[in-house]
Scaffold this motif. Sequence first.
Motif, PDB file in Angstrom:
ATOM      1  N   ALA A   1      54.764  22.913  52.772  1.00 39.02           N
ATOM      2  CA  ALA A   1      54.742  22.828  51.348  1.00 39.02           C
ATOM      3  C   ALA A   1      53.608  21.617  51.089  1.00 39.02           C
ATOM      4  CB  ALA A   1      55.848  22.747  50.511  1.00 39.02           C
ATOM      5  N   GLN A   2      53.672  20.570  51.751  1.00 34.57           N
ATOM      6  CA  GLN A   2      52.760  19.491  51.683  1.00 34.57           C
ATOM      7  C   GLN A   2      51.520  19.557  52.303  1.00 34.57           C
ATOM      8  OE1 GLN A   2      55.047  15.842  51.884  1.00 34.57           O
ATOM      9  NE2 GLN A   2      56.681  17.124  52.785  1.00 34.57           N
ATOM     10  N   GLY A   3      51.264  20.861  52.771  1.00 32.66           N
ATOM     11  CA  GLY A   3      49.983  21.089  53.613  1.00 32.66           C
ATOM     12  C   GLY A   3      49.942  20.539  55.103  1.00 32.66           C
ATOM     13  N   ARG A   4      51.045  20.174  55.605  1.00 36.68           N
ATOM     14  CA  ARG A   4      51.191  19.491  56.714  1.00 36.68           C
ATOM     15  C   ARG A   4      51.478  20.435  57.774  1.00 36.68           C
ATOM     16  NH1 ARG A   4      54.926  14.686  54.898  1.00 36.68           N
ATOM     17  NH2 ARG A   4      55.006  14.100  57.044  1.00 36.68           N
ATOM     18  N   PHE A   5      50.793  21.493  58.057  1.00 38.30           N
ATOM     19  CA  PHE A   5      51.084  22.590  59.165  1.00 38.30           C
ATOM     20  C   PHE A   5      51.326  22.151  60.429  1.00 38.30           C
ATOM     21  CE2 PHE A   5      48.692  24.326  55.322  1.00 38.30           C
ATOM     22  CZ  PHE A   5      50.075  25.033  54.722  1.00 38.30           C
ATOM     23  N   GLU A   6      50.357  21.105  60.960  1.00 39.93           N
ATOM     24  CA  GLU A   6      50.722  20.648  62.244  1.00 39.93           C
ATOM     25  C   GLU A   6      52.024  19.967  62.551  1.00 39.93           C
ATOM     26  OE1 GLU A   6      47.528  18.703  64.004  1.00 39.93           O
ATOM     27  OE2 GLU A   6      46.324  20.445  63.916  1.00 39.93           O
ATOM     28  N   GLU A   7      52.470  19.295  61.530  1.00 45.13           N
ATOM     29  CA  GLU A   7      53.773  18.958  61.594  1.00 45.13           C
ATOM     30  C   GLU A   7      54.808  19.960  61.391  1.00 45.13           C
ATOM     31  OE1 GLU A   7      54.276  14.709  59.656  1.00 45.13           O
ATOM     32  OE2 GLU A   7      52.496  15.465  58.921  1.00 45.13           O
ATOM     33  N   ALA A   8      54.478  20.816  60.656  1.00 44.53           N
ATOM     34  CA  ALA A   8      55.720  21.932  60.497  1.00 44.53           C
ATOM     35  C   ALA A   8      55.912  22.571  61.518  1.00 44.53           C
ATOM     36  CB  ALA A   8      55.114  22.589  59.200  1.00 44.53           C
ATOM     37  N   TYR A   9      54.796  23.085  62.406  1.00 38.77           N
ATOM     38  CA  TYR A   9      54.870  24.126  63.430  1.00 38.77           C
ATOM     39  C   TYR A   9      55.914  23.653  64.473  1.00 38.77           C
ATOM     40  CZ  TYR A   9      53.736  27.375  67.065  1.00 38.77           C
ATOM     41  OH  TYR A   9      53.849  28.286  67.959  1.00 38.77           O
ATOM     42  N   PRO A  10      55.890  22.467  64.924  1.00 42.80           N
ATOM     43  CA  PRO A  10      57.087  22.077  65.832  1.00 42.80           C
ATOM     44  C   PRO A  10      58.620  21.896  65.431  1.00 42.80           C
ATOM     45  CG  PRO A  10      55.761  20.094  65.382  1.00 42.80           C
ATOM     46  CD  PRO A  10      54.945  21.238  64.989  1.00 42.80           C
ATOM     47  N   CYS A  11      58.734  21.570  64.017  1.00 42.51           N
ATOM     48  CA  CYS A  11      60.000  21.725  63.364  1.00 42.51           C
ATOM     49  C   CYS A  11      60.683  23.197  63.475  1.00 42.51           C
ATOM     50  CB  CYS A  11      59.808  21.146  61.775  1.00 42.51           C
ATOM     51  SG  CYS A  11      59.387  19.446  61.823  1.00 42.51           S
ATOM     52  N   LEU A  12      59.704  24.136  62.856  1.00 41.24           N
ATOM     53  CA  LEU A  12      60.094  25.649  62.954  1.00 41.24           C
ATOM     54  C   LEU A  12      60.273  25.868  64.470  1.00 41.24           C
ATOM     55  CD1 LEU A  12      57.607  26.458  60.152  1.00 41.24           C
ATOM     56  CD2 LEU A  12      59.924  26.798  60.015  1.00 41.24           C
ATOM     57  N   ASP A  13      59.576  25.527  65.348  1.00 39.63           N
ATOM     58  CA  ASP A  13      59.772  25.859  66.742  1.00 39.63           C
ATOM     59  C   ASP A  13      60.995  25.543  67.212  1.00 39.63           C
ATOM     60  OD1 ASP A  13      58.520  27.363  68.816  1.00 39.63           O
ATOM     61  OD2 ASP A  13      58.041  25.323  69.969  1.00 39.63           O
ATOM     62  N   ARG A  14      61.456  24.321  66.930  1.00 39.55           N
ATOM     63  CA  ARG A  14      62.746  23.761  67.021  1.00 39.55           C
ATOM     64  C   ARG A  14      63.909  24.699  66.548  1.00 39.55           C
ATOM     65  NH1 ARG A  14      66.112  21.752  70.452  1.00 39.55           N
ATOM     66  NH2 ARG A  14      67.654  19.986  69.929  1.00 39.55           N
ATOM     67  N   ALA A  15      63.682  24.790  65.232  1.00 36.25           N
ATOM     68  CA  ALA A  15      64.796  25.813  64.763  1.00 36.25           C
ATOM     69  C   ALA A  15      64.844  26.981  65.577  1.00 36.25           C
ATOM     70  CB  ALA A  15      64.299  25.947  63.342  1.00 36.25           C
ATOM     71  N   LEU A  16      63.459  27.401  65.804  1.00 37.16           N
ATOM     72  CA  LEU A  16      63.631  29.092  66.404  1.00 37.16           C
ATOM     73  C   LEU A  16      64.515  28.659  67.706  1.00 37.16           C
ATOM     74  CD1 LEU A  16      62.608  31.753  65.967  1.00 37.16           C
ATOM     75  CD2 LEU A  16      60.594  30.993  67.530  1.00 37.16           C
ATOM     76  N   ALA A  17      64.515  27.690  68.553  1.00 34.70           N
ATOM     77  CA  ALA A  17      64.950  27.468  69.799  1.00 34.70           C
ATOM     78  C   ALA A  17      66.577  27.513  69.495  1.00 34.70           C
ATOM     79  CB  ALA A  17      64.699  26.352  70.389  1.00 34.70           C
ATOM     80  N   LEU A  18      67.036  26.872  68.566  1.00 32.21           N
ATOM     81  CA  LEU A  18      68.251  26.757  68.009  1.00 32.21           C
ATOM     82  C   LEU A  18      68.819  27.967  67.591  1.00 32.21           C
ATOM     83  CD1 LEU A  18      68.284  23.217  66.332  1.00 32.21           C
ATOM     84  CD2 LEU A  18      69.414  23.571  68.579  1.00 32.21           C
TER      85      LEU A  18
END
Length: 794
Positions: free
Chosen positions: A196-213
Amino acid sequence: MSRPATSDPLSAPPPPDYSAAVAAYRAGKLVEAERALREVLRQHGTFAPAWQLLGLVAARAGRADEALRCLDRACFYAPTNGEILSHRAELLRRAGHLKPALECARQAVRFAPDSAAAHNNLGLVWLDLEEPERARVALEAALASDPAHARAHYNLGNVLLRLDDAAAAEASLRRALELQPEHGHAWAALGVSLGAQGRFEEAYPCLDRALALRPEDAKVHLNLAHVLTAQKRLPEALRRYRQALALAPGYAEALLGQGRVHNAEKQHGLAADCFRLALAARPGWPEALHQLGGALFELEEYAEAKAVLHQALAARPAFPEAVATLLRVLSNTCDWATLPERVAEIRAAAAQALAAGHAPPISSSQANAYDFSMAEKQAFARAHSRRLEERLAPLRTRLAFRHEARGHGMPAAAAGASGRLRIGYWSYDLRNHATAHLMRTVFGLHDRARFEVFTYSYGPDDGSHYRAQIASESDHFVDLRDARDEEAARRIHADGIHILVDLMGYVANCRPEVLALRPAPVQVNYLGYPGTMGADFMDYIVTDQVTTPPEDEPFIDEAIVRLPHSYQATDDCQPIDPAPVARADEGLPETGMVYCCFNTLYKLEPTMFGAWMRILAAVPGSVLWLLAKPEAARANLRQEAAAAGVEPRRLVFAEGKPKALHLARLQLADLFLDTRYYNAHTTASDALWAGVPVLTWPGNGFPARVAASLLTAIDLPELIVPDLAAYEREAIRLGSDPAALAALKAKLARHRSSRPLFDTRRWVRHFEWALDAMWARHAAGQPPAAIQVPERVG
């Protein structure tokens, strides 16, 4: 059942088997816990905690109705117990019984004011009731009671996202993850907040971590797809949306996202299908209705688009983005009945958005077609560019392109090269398009002793001769249609481009993201978009004294480069088909004055059309020749003519034709009538090239003064009039005086070959002088500044 008259059963010691039931529940042994609890209740039927825990066991086993019955019994025996009331409120909320849940959650807070869990559950009820501000207050109260309550931090983060405070949401979610690092939902929400802040490069690993969990969580796949879409990684996004739908068939949000990807890929039919499926899963959803309306507009299904957008606005009256899309439908079908009200609505919404620090619901490009002021359009452009810059700041920092000058004033990337200035042109429209119609021969006319020409195309290869000539006459023609923004910027920087000329601005299919990454040391806004981009990453705008007089300078954020004649390049080799064309071939009368306007339909508006009807009424036998493809537009224009007392058959509608044939038939017209807010641009050049005079009434701002610029450059100032009354008088005079019209056409024919407008080589020399001046300032370490190109250059 009568309530026992004894004291609170919670004050009595728990039965012996109850502790074993609690231990089994905590260990996830639900069957064992349920067996123990039923034994406790067989002997101690009024023991409220056992009923409470039995309800929680039933809830975890998926027996929602039974769980509620158990909590009802618990509340019956312990009506003032805040913990039990809070659990009951949570079960009611999950079952969708929000009003009883709210009442119960409020009771829980009243009886347990220091319970973080009670305040947390009250916040969740308020959130489900679409009361995010009240939810925020409740969750902050929860954290005041227990600052280490991870779930309350997580829930507050979600509430703050709903309140569009992504930065505060990020802080809350990071705290939740400090307390509970394996909280998959919190990782997902953190990714959303960064996105939402346009920080997509930082967002991707967070969502990737969520997907692993949470690999089976469809919502995580959905949010990861959203980030990939924003990064324009469309094939990957499409796969993620499909994975979400495989896990949750009929998932409306995933269908909506999939449709948006299809729209971005110009597959509007597939997009419409997705939006319809989303609406089948979630009937009346305003956002899906809006997106469907937009897809139908692209498919030219205007009647259905209008109906669907009205449904969206009925479902959500305060929906300015849908109003902006509806304006496109209305303008492109000349459906003007509600146009003033809708423009006023979007103006108010845009002002409100800007005041709140948000992007306006209408782009500065779309606003050009209406009576927005220069200040308003500048504010729209600035808001758009600011959000773009904020979103891309992390990527720009990581790329850290360097442009220091060294070695004959060249950037490091070009040191040791030929010493020529490397000019890059960036465009989607190097094809059969108005931009290429004007620029086709420019690239080949650059002085190759001083300039090396790179053309970067990210649009389709349409197989046209325009694209073929541009490719063959560029030193380097680079196809970047499949390149992501970062890849495109890296290529431009690696090529050592000194000056990057953007031919798009903020028009359809633009990619300002690449320019925001600063791949070149000097970046120029030219041709495609008639106005300021309001961006720190754009250094110059190319214009002239007519399109941008001194009084307009405060509304231009780039340094202004003024060419000595018209800013607009033209093609003085444009072929006109030599085969004779008769009026009858185009449905025109054999005699009588032929007025024309071949502008795009969205440039037409009621005030000027009313003037055209008065002109027709005053010139017997005259007709108005228009380029109007949609039947809905033709019907609406005929209706407008009839309402003005003009026979509808006096409107003649042309079909689209290849350019050389169009220019040949255009010679049948006598006078081109310009539009007001958004002038004829390429269409005015075409008319003048074909020998048709253009009558214009200049308005406020760049887009409303282009025809005047062209007429000045071809030395026909008498066709530039000061007001609407003069416009009508001159059109009527020329339509009523064949000799005067013939003299004007003869003058145009003489000037076409003797005045600057159609002298492409002269224009290129002036443009090159400007490029040299821009680079000289950069190489000297000076900031961009206004440049006036002289008439005579070396």
